[in-house]
Every structure is written in C-alpha cells, then in structure tokens.
Write an enzyme that holds these catalytic residues in place. Structure first.
Site, PDB file in Angstrom:
ATOM      1  CE  LYS A  20      -3.747  -0.318   2.717  1.00  0.00           C
ATOM      2  NZ  LYS A  20      -4.414  -0.619   4.015  1.00  0.00           N
TER       3      LYS A  20
HETATM    4  C1  E4P Z   1      -7.517   0.254   4.462  1.00  0.00           C
HETATM    5  O1  E4P Z   1      -6.901   0.368   3.415  1.00  0.00           O
HETATM    6  C2  E4P Z   1      -7.539   1.379   5.405  1.00  0.00           C
HETATM    7  O2  E4P Z   1      -6.242   1.525   5.891  1.00  0.00           O
HETATM    8  C3  E4P Z   1      -8.509   1.160   6.522  1.00  0.00           C
HETATM    9  O3  E4P Z   1      -9.663   0.492   6.057  1.00  0.00           O
HETATM   10  C4  E4P Z   1      -8.880   2.452   7.207  1.00  0.00           C
HETATM   11  O4  E4P Z   1      -9.905   2.159   8.115  1.00  0.00           O
HETATM   12  P1  E4P Z   1     -10.343   3.191   9.262  1.00  0.00           P
HETATM   13  O5  E4P Z   1     -10.971   4.385   8.598  1.00  0.00           O
HETATM   14  O6  E4P Z   1     -11.326   2.411  10.099  1.00  0.00           O
HETATM   15  O7  E4P Z   1      -9.096   3.556  10.018  1.00  0.00           O
END
Ligand code: E4P
Length: 227
Positions: A86
């Site tokens: 990512k």
């Molecule tokens: C996934 O790619 C994200 O990092 C994650 O779903 C963010 O989730 P949150 O908004 O609950 O922190």
C-alpha cells in the site's frame, strides 16, 4: 467480490479464516501499531495463517518515493508472492507506484478520498485503489457514492486497476458496493460478522434444531440416525 480482513489481530484472523471465505488480510501502520507487537513478527504470523495463496497488504511508511520503494522491496522480501504494497495516493506515492510497477511489485494506492486521486494512482500503475468509505462519510460527503464514481472511472477508461473499498463501519455500506459490482472490500472483523448478525436468522436455525429434537430426541444429528 474479494473479501479481506482489515485487522492484524491474529486470533481474530484465525477465527475469521476458519469460518468465512476470505481472500486475505489488509493492514496499515495504525492497525499494526494497535496490536502492541513487533510489526514484522505480526506480518510474518499473518502470512503463516493465511498461507501462500492468501493476499496480504502492508503499507510503506516513508513520505518520499525512494523510501516508499525501499519499504516496498523489503515488504515483498518478507512476505513473498501475493503481497500488495500500500502506497499513499499523494504525488511522491504516484512516483513510487510507477517505479514499483517497472520492478513488477504490485501496489495499492491507499488513503483515497477523491475520485481523481484514484484516477492518478490507477494511471501510475496501481493494481488496487483504496477509497475510505466511512472517513469520507464523516467529512460530510457520500463515501459509497464516491466509490461508485471511482469504479465508473476505472471501467470507462479501461484501467487495469481494481477498487478495494475500505474503512467500513457497517454492513449496509458493504452491501451497496457489493450490489454495484466493486472488485474488493476490506472490513474489520465486527463488520464481517455483521453480514449475518441477525436474530431472525438465529431464530430460524434454532427452530429447525428444536423441531427435529421434538421428533427424534435431543442432540441427534442426521449422521447419528443414519449411522
Ligand atoms: C484500508 O486500506 C484502510 O487503511 C482502513 O480500512 C482504514 O480504516 P479506518 O478508517 O477504520 O481507520
């Protein structure tokens, strides 16, 4: 639609992988920090739990493209094939995504709040783009609507990038995107459990058990009767 677990708690990952048809696990630096353990050992443990065929997402931490590329190489070295790195969808991130694509390292443009951010990550060569549904909702915009718009852009421009919708807080948000044909979603364990968390379902299942016990006696299964 692929279904990922958005968590790094290994006992929860073990439980969910045992019960549900999940495709892998997504993490981010916050999710890893929440475990209170060494992030490298946690990622190794997750890889062992989901096996070589499971897909694991881990995020590069630096803010500059060179640092992101260095992190990405190390993450892939640690976790092997079926690993997606990512990369935040910011200008340095787009550069990193492009460099990594040239090396054959697959990426997910993450931290996506706007459709054009997703467009740039996809055009840079990201395999996935991850819009944050609930965070967008909390800013007063329509998270699900923005994900649909991103999906339309990718399809209309024939881009070889899949939406990985993220940051869900309820199963209704997931349902709308599943119906729309989104490629992947990642959800916290409680949201995945909520897909089937319904007293009517539990009541129907218990009704069958009760009626059968009334006919043949308590705790008798078909296998017991057939022998
Ligand atoms: C996934 O790619 C994200 O990092 C994650 O779903 C963010 O989730 P949150 O908004 O609950 O922190």
């Amino acid at each position: 639609m692929k279904l990922f677990i958005d968590d790094a708690n290994t006992s929860e990952i073990r439980r969910l992988c045992d019960l549900y048809p999940v495709d892998g696990v997504t993490t981010n630096p916050t999710i890893l920090a929440r475990t209170g353990k060494d992030p490298v050992s946690v990622l190794r443990e997750i890889r062992a739990l989901i096996g070589d065929n499971g897909i694991i997402f881990a995020q590069a931490v630096p803010l500059d493209a060179e640092g992101m590329v260095r992190d990405a190489r190390a993450i892939v070295r640690l976790l092997g094939q079926n690993t997606i790195v990512k990369i935040p969808s910011v200008p340095e991130g787009f550069k990193a995504i492009r460099l990594l694509q040239e090396e054959g390292i697959r990426t997910c443009g993450t931290v996506v709040y706007t459709p054009l951010q997703a467009y740039l990550a996809a055009k840079s060569g990201a395999s996935y783009v991850a819009p944050y549904v609930n965070r967008i909702d909390n800013m007063g915009y329509d998270g699900v609507g923005i994900v649909k718009q991103i999906q339309d852009i990718l399809v209309r421009h024939h881009m070889d990038t899949e939406v990985l919708a993220a940051s869900f807080k309820n199963s209704q948000q997931v349902l709308e995107l599943c119906t729309y044909g989104i490629g992947s979603v990642t959800c916290a364990p409680a949201v995945i459990d909520a897909f089937v968390n319904n007293l009517a379902i539990d009541g129907a299942v218990m009704g069958f058990v009760h009626d059968f016990a009334g006919a043949v006696g308590e705790n008798k299964s078909m296998a017991d009767l057939i022998g």
